[in-house]
Design a protein around this motif. Structure first.
Motif, mmCIF file in Angstrom:
data_model
loop_
_atom_site.group_PDB
_atom_site.id
_atom_site.type_symbol
_atom_site.label_atom_id
_atom_site.label_comp_id
_atom_site.label_asym_id
_atom_site.label_seq_id
_atom_site.Cartn_x
_atom_site.Cartn_y
_atom_site.Cartn_z
ATOM 1 N N SER A 195 0.847 -1.203 0.000
ATOM 2 C CA SER A 195 0.000 0.000 0.000
ATOM 3 C C SER A 195 0.877 1.246 0.000
ATOM 4 N N ASP A 196 0.337 2.328 -0.529
ATOM 5 C CA ASP A 196 1.038 3.616 -0.513
ATOM 6 C C ASP A 196 -0.007 4.698 -0.818
ATOM 7 N N VAL A 197 0.469 5.946 -0.835
ATOM 8 C CA VAL A 197 -0.417 7.069 -1.168
ATOM 9 C C VAL A 197 0.005 7.750 -2.464
ATOM 10 N N GLU A 200 2.693 6.544 -8.412
ATOM 11 C CA GLU A 200 3.934 6.117 -9.087
ATOM 12 C C GLU A 200 4.665 5.059 -8.258
ATOM 13 N N LYS A 201 4.601 5.209 -6.938
ATOM 14 C CA LYS A 201 5.279 4.227 -6.066
ATOM 15 C C LYS A 201 4.589 2.876 -6.171
ATOM 16 N N LEU A 202 3.266 2.918 -6.245
ATOM 17 C CA LEU A 202 2.514 1.654 -6.353
ATOM 18 C C LEU A 202 2.734 1.004 -7.713
ATOM 19 N N GLY A 264 8.985 1.332 9.943
ATOM 20 C CA GLY A 264 8.865 2.767 9.661
ATOM 21 C C GLY A 264 8.884 3.561 10.956
ATOM 22 N N LEU A 265 9.554 4.715 10.910
ATOM 23 C CA LEU A 265 9.656 5.554 12.114
ATOM 24 C C LEU A 265 8.611 6.654 12.025
ATOM 25 N N ALA A 266 7.647 6.628 12.934
ATOM 26 C CA ALA A 266 6.598 7.654 12.948
ATOM 27 C C ALA A 266 7.214 8.992 13.347
ATOM 28 N N GLY A 287 9.473 -4.764 16.877
ATOM 29 C CA GLY A 287 10.233 -3.647 16.330
ATOM 30 C C GLY A 287 11.376 -4.233 15.513
ATOM 31 N N SER A 288 11.804 -3.516 14.481
ATOM 32 C CA SER A 288 12.950 -3.988 13.680
ATOM 33 C C SER A 288 13.893 -2.813 13.512
ATOM 34 N N PHE A 289 15.081 -2.913 14.105
ATOM 35 C CA PHE A 289 16.014 -1.784 14.123
ATOM 36 C C PHE A 289 17.277 -2.114 13.336
ATOM 37 N N ARG A 290 17.463 -1.423 12.254
ATOM 38 C CA ARG A 290 18.622 -1.640 11.384
ATOM 39 C C ARG A 290 18.744 -3.136 11.047
ATOM 40 N N TYR A 291 19.889 -3.768 11.416
ATOM 41 C CA TYR A 291 20.129 -5.158 10.994
ATOM 42 C C TYR A 291 21.377 -5.675 11.680
HETATM 43 N N1 LIG Z 1 13.811 0.632 11.566
HETATM 44 C C1 LIG Z 1 14.861 0.803 10.776
HETATM 45 O O1 LIG Z 1 15.915 0.205 10.954
HETATM 46 C C2 LIG Z 1 14.750 1.709 9.597
HETATM 47 C C3 LIG Z 1 15.768 1.734 8.624
HETATM 48 C C4 LIG Z 1 15.593 2.559 7.506
HETATM 49 C C5 LIG Z 1 14.453 3.339 7.388
HETATM 50 N N2 LIG Z 1 13.512 3.296 8.391
HETATM 51 C C6 LIG Z 1 12.253 4.039 8.298
HETATM 52 O O2 LIG Z 1 11.412 3.291 7.431
HETATM 53 C C7 LIG Z 1 10.493 4.167 6.778
HETATM 54 C C8 LIG Z 1 10.573 3.924 5.290
HETATM 55 O O3 LIG Z 1 11.829 4.325 4.786
HETATM 56 P P1 LIG Z 1 11.940 4.775 3.252
HETATM 57 O O4 LIG Z 1 13.343 5.182 3.051
HETATM 58 O O5 LIG Z 1 11.350 3.747 2.384
HETATM 59 O O6 LIG Z 1 11.013 6.061 3.313
HETATM 60 P P2 LIG Z 1 10.143 6.772 2.180
HETATM 61 O O7 LIG Z 1 9.671 8.040 2.774
HETATM 62 O O8 LIG Z 1 10.913 6.812 0.904
HETATM 63 O O9 LIG Z 1 8.925 5.784 1.952
HETATM 64 C C9 LIG Z 1 7.778 5.810 2.726
HETATM 65 C C10 LIG Z 1 6.610 5.525 1.812
HETATM 66 O O10 LIG Z 1 5.420 5.484 2.596
HETATM 67 C C11 LIG Z 1 4.407 6.090 1.831
HETATM 68 N N3 LIG Z 1 3.273 6.445 2.681
HETATM 69 C C12 LIG Z 1 2.986 7.620 3.284
HETATM 70 N N4 LIG Z 1 1.823 7.530 3.963
HETATM 71 C C13 LIG Z 1 1.388 6.251 3.793
HETATM 72 C C14 LIG Z 1 0.235 5.544 4.246
HETATM 73 N N5 LIG Z 1 -0.698 6.119 5.015
HETATM 74 N N6 LIG Z 1 0.105 4.249 3.886
HETATM 75 C C15 LIG Z 1 1.037 3.643 3.105
HETATM 76 N N7 LIG Z 1 2.136 4.275 2.648
HETATM 77 C C16 LIG Z 1 2.294 5.562 2.985
HETATM 78 C C17 LIG Z 1 5.097 7.253 1.136
HETATM 79 O O11 LIG Z 1 4.382 7.723 0.020
HETATM 80 C C18 LIG Z 1 6.420 6.597 0.742
HETATM 81 O O12 LIG Z 1 6.348 5.996 -0.538
HETATM 82 C C19 LIG Z 1 10.868 5.576 7.231
HETATM 83 O O13 LIG Z 1 10.041 5.920 8.314
HETATM 84 C C20 LIG Z 1 12.305 5.410 7.700
HETATM 85 O O14 LIG Z 1 12.651 6.370 8.651
HETATM 86 C C21 LIG Z 1 13.631 2.499 9.474
#
Ligand SMILES: NC(=O)c1ccc[n+]([C@@H]2O[C@H](COP(=O)([O-])OP(=O)(O)OC[C@H]3O[C@@H](n4cnc5c(N)ncnc54)[C@H](O)[C@@H]3O)[C@@H](O)[C@H]2O)c1
Ligand SMILES: C[C@@H](O)[C@H](N)C(=O)O
Length: 344
Positions: A195-197, A200-202, A264-266, A287-291
């Motif tokens: 899912s996305d918003v 083009e990404k989808l 994803g980080l809120a 939670g999943s943090f880096r690797y």
């Molecule tokens: N936990 C970790 O280790 C780690 C590592 C890298 C990145 N991150 C986090 O992961 C997330 C994704 O990273 P990215 O580089 O792909 O970021 P990005 O911003 O390129 O991608 C996020 C995507 O989410 C989409 N989006 C926005 N609202 C949405 C919704 N309501 N439903 C579905 N999709 C929606 C955006 O359009 C975008 O395509 C970020 O929050 C980033 O900080 C976490």
């Protein structure tokens, strides 16, 4: 050597710096490909991520690959000439987490491009030899650089304990969501919904083999997932957008007894959740943090052609054009920009 430096005033400019000397346990790497990550763009736009503040000049970049040109005295000089990818987080190697092999949880990590630690947008980087992994001959420099975000996806797949035949919803079709899709499929997932918003990404997710894509600005995610899974919900949801509605929606799309992985980080980390729903449905939340320990697996997957990472790159640029490249990386349709030092 040239380096791309972000100032505390948020100007990204090229500077001349002295080429580093490798320490006794280091390799010196001439950089070839460096990806622009969302966190680099976030520092460029806002000058901080949480408590990490750009209060002195910072070299960005942590998705990198290049060629070893020199080694420190404790490193086999046969490594000169090797093509390598650099794992950007080097832990303390001494704490309880490092001893257990969970080194991504080390509190004393040096992580490229995270203040105050410099990153890889430089012609040369000196880096610990055991965090420089040899690229197989059929793995390109760009692929080497993208081992880093692929590693985020592999760690997610491991955290979720993905099984053969699993159905997975990935919310967010940015680089992380797309590479999570690669990793969970390599781990055996057979039905992947993204899912996305951003349309083009989808479209890119669909082109890369997503079984179903859902534009949540037009369709209700829970309804779409319910229809696609005969009313059950998916086995695993990976939240890879950081968008609070997607975090909340993850818990409605997963089946009873399923798993939700938050990667994803809120924006401020606070999202209201119905905890009774988690209990009643006996959900596992990770939670999943880096690797950790992912680079060898990522390189094997790439060498075997089991995953595609290069298809997420939508433009490349020379380091001299780094500021323009960061501006383009800010556009919502952009997935991945790659700085190439040999394209000048
Ligand atoms: N936990 C970790 O280790 C780690 C590592 C890298 C990145 N991150 C986090 O992961 C997330 C994704 O990273 P990215 O580089 O792909 O970021 P990005 O911003 O390129 O991608 C996020 C995507 O989410 C989409 N989006 C926005 N609202 C949405 C919704 N309501 N439903 C579905 N999709 C929606 C955006 O359009 C975008 O395509 C970020 O929050 C980033 O900080 C976490
Ligand atoms: C893991 C890495 O890709 C992420 N951007 C971080 O700094 O944590």
């Amino acid at each position: 050597m040239r380096v791309a430096v972000l100032s505390p005033e948020l100007e990204l400019t090229l500077e001349d710096r002295d080429r580093p000397d490798p320490g006794p346990d280091d390799v010196l790497v001439r950089m070839r490909s460096i990806g622009i990550c969302g966190s680099d763009v976030h520092y460029y736009e806002h000058g901080r991520i949480g408590d990490y503040v750009v209060d002195s000049p910072l070299i960005l970049g942590h998705e990198s690959a290049g060629e070893v040109v020199a080694v420190g005295e404790n490193v086999d000089d046969g490594r000169v000439g090797e093509r390598v990818t650099l794992e950007p987080g080097v832990p303390c190697r001494r704490c309880e987490h490092c001893a257990r092999g969970e080194y991504n949880l080390c509190a004393d990590v040096t992580f490229m491009a995270t203040p105050p630690d410099d990153g890889a947008f430089a012609e040369y980087v000196a880096w610990p030899a055991d965090f420089a992994y040899t690229l197989p001959d059929n793995v390109s420099m760009d692929e080497g650089a993208l081992v880093e975000p692929l590693s985020v996806g592999i760690h997610v797949a491991r955290r979720a304990d993905i099984d053969v035949g699993d159905s997975v919803l990935v919310t967010g079709s940015g680089p992380i969501g797309l590479l999570v899709m690669e990793a969970v499929r390599a781990a055996g997932a057979t039905d992947v919904i993204v899912s996305d918003v951003v349309p083009e990404k989808l479209a890119l997710a669909e082109e890369r083999g997503a079984d179903l894509t859902v534009d949540v600005t037009e369709h209700d995610l829970q309804t779409a997932v319910t229809e696609a899974t005969d009313g059950r919900g998916v086995d695993v949801v990976v939240e890879a957008s950081g968008a609070p509605p997607a975090v909340q929606g993850a818990f409605d799309a997963v089946q009873r007894g399923g798993s939700v992985v938050l990667v994803g980080l809120a924006p401020d980390g606070e999202v209201p959740l119905d905890t009774n729903e988690i209990i009643d449905n006996e959900l596992d939340v990770f939670g999943s943090f880096r690797y950790r320990n992912t680079y060898p697996a990522a390189l094997d997957l790439l060498a075997d052609g089991a995953v595609d990472v290069e298809g997420i790159i939508d433009f490349d640029a020379a380091i001299d054009d780094v500021d323009a490249a960061f501006q383009r990386a800010q556009e919502p349709e952009t997935v991945k920009g790659m700085i190439r030092l040999d394209s000048e």
